[in-house]
Motif scaffolding. Structure first.
Motif, PDB file in Angstrom:
ATOM      1  N   ILE A 156       1.045  -1.237   0.507  1.00 49.20           N
ATOM      2  CA  ILE A 156      -0.325  -0.390  -0.178  1.00 49.20           C
ATOM      3  C   ILE A 156       0.968   1.255   0.290  1.00 49.20           C
ATOM      4  CG2 ILE A 156      -1.997   0.954   1.212  1.00 49.20           C
ATOM      5  CD1 ILE A 156      -2.794  -0.947   2.878  1.00 49.20           C
ATOM      6  N   LEU A 157       0.737   2.372  -1.146  1.00 55.34           N
ATOM      7  CA  LEU A 157       1.380   3.658  -1.168  1.00 55.34           C
ATOM      8  C   LEU A 157       0.417   4.118  -0.427  1.00 55.34           C
ATOM      9  CD1 LEU A 157       2.877   3.426  -4.976  1.00 55.34           C
ATOM     10  CD2 LEU A 157       4.023   2.421  -3.428  1.00 55.34           C
ATOM     11  N   CYS A 158       0.826   4.728   1.016  1.00 55.47           N
ATOM     12  CA  CYS A 158      -0.117   5.879   1.665  1.00 55.47           C
ATOM     13  C   CYS A 158       0.720   7.160   1.417  1.00 55.47           C
ATOM     14  CB  CYS A 158       0.387   5.435   3.260  1.00 55.47           C
ATOM     15  SG  CYS A 158       0.020   3.147   3.780  1.00 55.47           S
ATOM     16  N   ASN A 159      -0.270   7.547   0.432  1.00 51.80           N
ATOM     17  CA  ASN A 159      -0.144   8.720   0.065  1.00 51.80           C
ATOM     18  C   ASN A 159      -1.326   9.081   0.334  1.00 51.80           C
ATOM     19  OD1 ASN A 159       2.520   9.071   0.118  1.00 51.80           O
ATOM     20  ND2 ASN A 159       2.937   8.317  -2.226  1.00 51.80           N
ATOM     21  N   LYS A 160      -1.787  10.396  -0.572  1.00 50.34           N
ATOM     22  CA  LYS A 160      -2.846  10.608  -0.499  1.00 50.34           C
ATOM     23  C   LYS A 160      -4.128   9.933  -1.379  1.00 50.34           C
ATOM     24  CE  LYS A 160      -2.440  15.371   0.426  1.00 50.34           C
ATOM     25  NZ  LYS A 160      -3.474  16.958  -0.031  1.00 50.34           N
ATOM     26  N   THR A 161      -3.189   9.323  -2.486  1.00 51.86           N
ATOM     27  CA  THR A 161      -3.908   7.959  -3.313  1.00 51.86           C
ATOM     28  C   THR A 161      -4.063   6.580  -2.771  1.00 51.86           C
ATOM     29  OG1 THR A 161      -1.695   7.614  -3.803  1.00 51.86           O
ATOM     30  CG2 THR A 161      -3.375   8.962  -5.300  1.00 51.86           C
ATOM     31  N   ALA A 200      10.328   0.210  10.450  1.00 55.34           N
ATOM     32  CA  ALA A 200      11.817   0.965   9.475  1.00 55.34           C
ATOM     33  C   ALA A 200      12.130   2.578   8.376  1.00 55.34           C
ATOM     34  CB  ALA A 200      11.898   0.372   8.567  1.00 55.34           C
ATOM     35  N   VAL A 201      12.534   3.145   8.785  1.00 51.64           N
ATOM     36  CA  VAL A 201      12.204   4.759   8.591  1.00 51.64           C
ATOM     37  C   VAL A 201      14.073   4.729   7.843  1.00 51.64           C
ATOM     38  CG1 VAL A 201      13.077   6.524   8.981  1.00 51.64           C
ATOM     39  CG2 VAL A 201      12.286   5.559  10.984  1.00 51.64           C
ATOM     40  N   MET A 202      13.911   5.475   6.450  1.00 47.39           N
ATOM     41  CA  MET A 202      14.793   5.242   5.479  1.00 47.39           C
ATOM     42  C   MET A 202      14.903   6.380   4.894  1.00 47.39           C
ATOM     43  SD  MET A 202      13.555   2.592   2.454  1.00 47.39           S
ATOM     44  CE  MET A 202      13.137   0.836   3.500  1.00 47.39           C
ATOM     45  N   TYR A 203      15.983   7.183   3.986  1.00 49.31           N
ATOM     46  CA  TYR A 203      15.559   8.012   3.247  1.00 49.31           C
ATOM     47  C   TYR A 203      15.704   8.059   1.585  1.00 49.31           C
ATOM     48  CZ  TYR A 203      14.985  11.229   7.645  1.00 49.31           C
ATOM     49  OH  TYR A 203      14.642  11.247   9.148  1.00 49.31           O
ATOM     50  N   TYR A 204      15.396   8.475   0.950  1.00 51.32           N
ATOM     51  CA  TYR A 204      16.194   8.414  -0.667  1.00 51.32           C
ATOM     52  C   TYR A 204      15.915   9.627  -1.131  1.00 51.32           C
ATOM     53  CZ  TYR A 204      11.608  10.072  -1.315  1.00 51.32           C
ATOM     54  OH  TYR A 204       9.974  11.109  -1.456  1.00 51.32           O
ATOM     55  N   LYS A 269      11.565  11.025   2.622  1.00 52.26           N
ATOM     56  CA  LYS A 269      11.753  10.300   3.933  1.00 52.26           C
ATOM     57  C   LYS A 269      10.319   9.093   3.288  1.00 52.26           C
ATOM     58  CE  LYS A 269      10.820   9.949   8.777  1.00 52.26           C
ATOM     59  NZ  LYS A 269      10.080  10.760   9.796  1.00 52.26           N
ATOM     60  N   SER A 270      10.577   7.909   3.612  1.00 49.28           N
ATOM     61  CA  SER A 270      10.272   6.771   3.558  1.00 49.28           C
ATOM     62  C   SER A 270      10.010   5.720   4.964  1.00 49.28           C
ATOM     63  CB  SER A 270      10.116   5.656   2.583  1.00 49.28           C
ATOM     64  OG  SER A 270      10.058   6.393   1.360  1.00 49.28           O
ATOM     65  N   ASP A 271       8.331   5.761   5.133  1.00 49.83           N
ATOM     66  CA  ASP A 271       8.346   4.949   7.132  1.00 49.83           C
ATOM     67  C   ASP A 271       7.534   4.486   5.936  1.00 49.83           C
ATOM     68  OD1 ASP A 271       9.503   7.083   8.844  1.00 49.83           O
ATOM     69  OD2 ASP A 271       7.258   7.771   8.165  1.00 49.83           O
ATOM     70  N   LEU A 272       8.430   2.800   6.363  1.00 50.46           N
ATOM     71  CA  LEU A 272       7.843   1.839   5.521  1.00 50.46           C
ATOM     72  C   LEU A 272       7.329   0.528   6.963  1.00 50.46           C
ATOM     73  CD1 LEU A 272       8.053  -0.823   3.374  1.00 50.46           C
ATOM     74  CD2 LEU A 272      10.046  -1.613   3.734  1.00 50.46           C
ATOM     75  N   THR A 285       1.584  -7.043   5.138  1.00 49.45           N
ATOM     76  CA  THR A 285       1.307  -6.187   4.075  1.00 49.45           C
ATOM     77  C   THR A 285       2.331  -5.628   4.814  1.00 49.45           C
ATOM     78  OG1 THR A 285       0.141  -4.923   6.276  1.00 49.45           O
ATOM     79  CG2 THR A 285      -1.201  -6.204   4.372  1.00 49.45           C
ATOM     80  N   TYR A 286       2.625  -4.732   3.147  1.00 47.15           N
ATOM     81  CA  TYR A 286       4.083  -3.633   3.300  1.00 47.15           C
ATOM     82  C   TYR A 286       3.376  -1.904   3.063  1.00 47.15           C
ATOM     83  CZ  TYR A 286       6.193  -7.587   1.752  1.00 47.15           C
ATOM     84  OH  TYR A 286       7.689  -8.556   2.185  1.00 47.15           O
ATOM     85  N   GLU A 287       3.522  -1.146   3.617  1.00 45.71           N
ATOM     86  CA  GLU A 287       3.408   0.195   4.355  1.00 45.71           C
ATOM     87  C   GLU A 287       4.158   1.603   3.204  1.00 45.71           C
ATOM     88  OE1 GLU A 287      -0.359   0.595   6.650  1.00 45.71           O
ATOM     89  OE2 GLU A 287       0.621  -1.279   7.094  1.00 45.71           O
ATOM     90  N   TYR A 288       3.851   2.251   2.660  1.00 43.87           N
ATOM     91  CA  TYR A 288       4.316   2.808   2.696  1.00 43.87           C
ATOM     92  C   TYR A 288       4.265   3.877   2.535  1.00 43.87           C
ATOM     93  CZ  TYR A 288       8.761  -0.115   0.664  1.00 43.87           C
ATOM     94  OH  TYR A 288       9.437  -1.050   0.456  1.00 43.87           O
ATOM     95  N   TYR A 289       5.160   5.635   3.664  1.00 46.70           N
ATOM     96  CA  TYR A 289       4.205   6.072   3.443  1.00 46.70           C
ATOM     97  C   TYR A 289       5.613   7.115   3.511  1.00 46.70           C
ATOM     98  CZ  TYR A 289       0.725   3.873   6.720  1.00 46.70           C
ATOM     99  OH  TYR A 289       0.159   3.364   7.633  1.00 46.70           O
ATOM    100  N   SER A 290       5.557   7.533   1.922  1.00 48.76           N
ATOM    101  CA  SER A 290       6.912   9.057   1.626  1.00 48.76           C
ATOM    102  C   SER A 290       6.457  10.380   1.491  1.00 48.76           C
ATOM    103  CB  SER A 290       6.790   8.396   0.376  1.00 48.76           C
ATOM    104  OG  SER A 290       7.150   7.387  -0.007  1.00 48.76           O
TER     105      SER A 290
END
Length: 304
Positions: A156-161, A200-204, A269-272, A285-290
């Motif tokens: 799930i790409l948890c942006n506004k979409t 997990a917290v990562m930067y891109y 920044k992405s929170d996974l 589930t994999y949830e990405y908050y970018s």
């Protein structure tokens, strides 16, 4: 005159003397076990040290520990050996360094340090995913996710979409991003476990170049992804940066750079959040908050 007095008065005779062992049965049995593996060694190429090379200042056990240069478990073994052997009589013939090294080399082979493969551990999954994405090894990235994911797992790409897709579709997205942004980099910041979730917290970082948009029309064929990659550069960058929510000054600066066809360094920044099943230990589930954090151009940073 006792043997100790004799050797003190005649030190040159010490190295030639036969060893005088304690007749303790337990000690002799242990010593026999210790040297059993070295009975068949060829020693012609390794002559014993001459008397001048041997030290008479240390006891045999002290020479063992003095000559030991191995690390880890072997050092612990040497400590246990000294405790089990106790005090060796000072009149024992000193042991050659060659023989000492052979003993501990064999012990090191018998007691190898266990190897832990972190790359396949679920706790290190986010970090391994980042490393494989950085290297562009999509094949291993695919194998890794398929190994740890439940057959019905979702991304799930948890942006506004809140775009939801199966793992197979997400793997297609990863490959597409690697083609469009070959210089993209991910940096893992932290990983922690909370109940049945790995957070997990990562930067891109990636480069947004105007040339990319000349090829997206032909490269991106999946309707699900065309919304994100196909269209005018200004529209796509504004949407990626949520530029309409920023100040007018920032909007003006970024739009001017886009109109000038300049390359932009994009940071985010992405929170996974990975939720796994407690029984199967598979990711459900994999949830990405970018979130985009800044844009850089010729050393000038624009914080979002």
């Amino acid at each position: 005159m006792s043997s100790d007095e004799f050797f003190l008065a005649n030190p040159e005779a010490y190295a030639e003397a036969e060893p005088i062992l304690d007749k303790d049965d337990e000690f002799l049995a242990f010593w026999e076990d210790l040297t059993h593996d070295f009975e068949n060694f060829e020693t012609n190429d390794h002559p014993s040290p001459t008397p001048s090379q041997e030290s008479h200042k240390l006891t045999p056990m002290e020479q063992y520990l003095e000559s030991l240069h191995c690390a880890g478990t072997v050092k612990e073994i040497s400590k246990n050996l000294s405790k089990k052997l106790g005090v060796v009589k000072s009149t024992m013939k000193p042991i050659s360094n060659y023989f000492t090294k052979k003993v501990f080399a064999n012990m090191k082979k018998m007691c190898p340090f266990p190897v832990f493969d972190k790359s396949d551990a679920m706790l290190y999954l986010p970090s391994t995913m980042a490393k494989l994405a950085n290297s562009g090894d999509i094949e291993k990235f695919t194998t890794l996710l398929r190994t740890h994911s439940d057959k019905n797992a979702k991304v799930i790409l948890c942006n506004k979409t809140n775009l939801e897709m199966p793992v197979s579709k997400f793997l297609e997205l990863v490959e597409l991003v690697d083609d469009l942004y070959p210089d993209s980099m991910n940096c893992m910041h932290s990983t922690k476990v909370i109940n049945n979730k790995i957070v997990a917290v990562m930067y891109y970082k990636y480069t947004d170049a105007p040339e990319i948009y000349e090829h997206t029309e032909s490269m991106v064929t999946d309707p699900l992804f065309r919304t994100f990659f196909v269209g005018s550069r200004k529209e796509i960058v504004q949407r990626a940066l949520q530029l309409h929510e920023k100040s007018e000054t920032l909007q003006k600066d970024i739009n001017m750079l886009i109109d000038m066809q300049e390359e932009l360094q994009m940071y985010g920044k992405s929170d996974l959040v990975m939720t796994f099943d407690a029984v199967s230990k598979k990711i459900m589930t994999y949830e990405y908050y970018s979130t985009a954090t800044s844009v850089s151009h010729n050393g000038v940073q624009y914080n979002l």
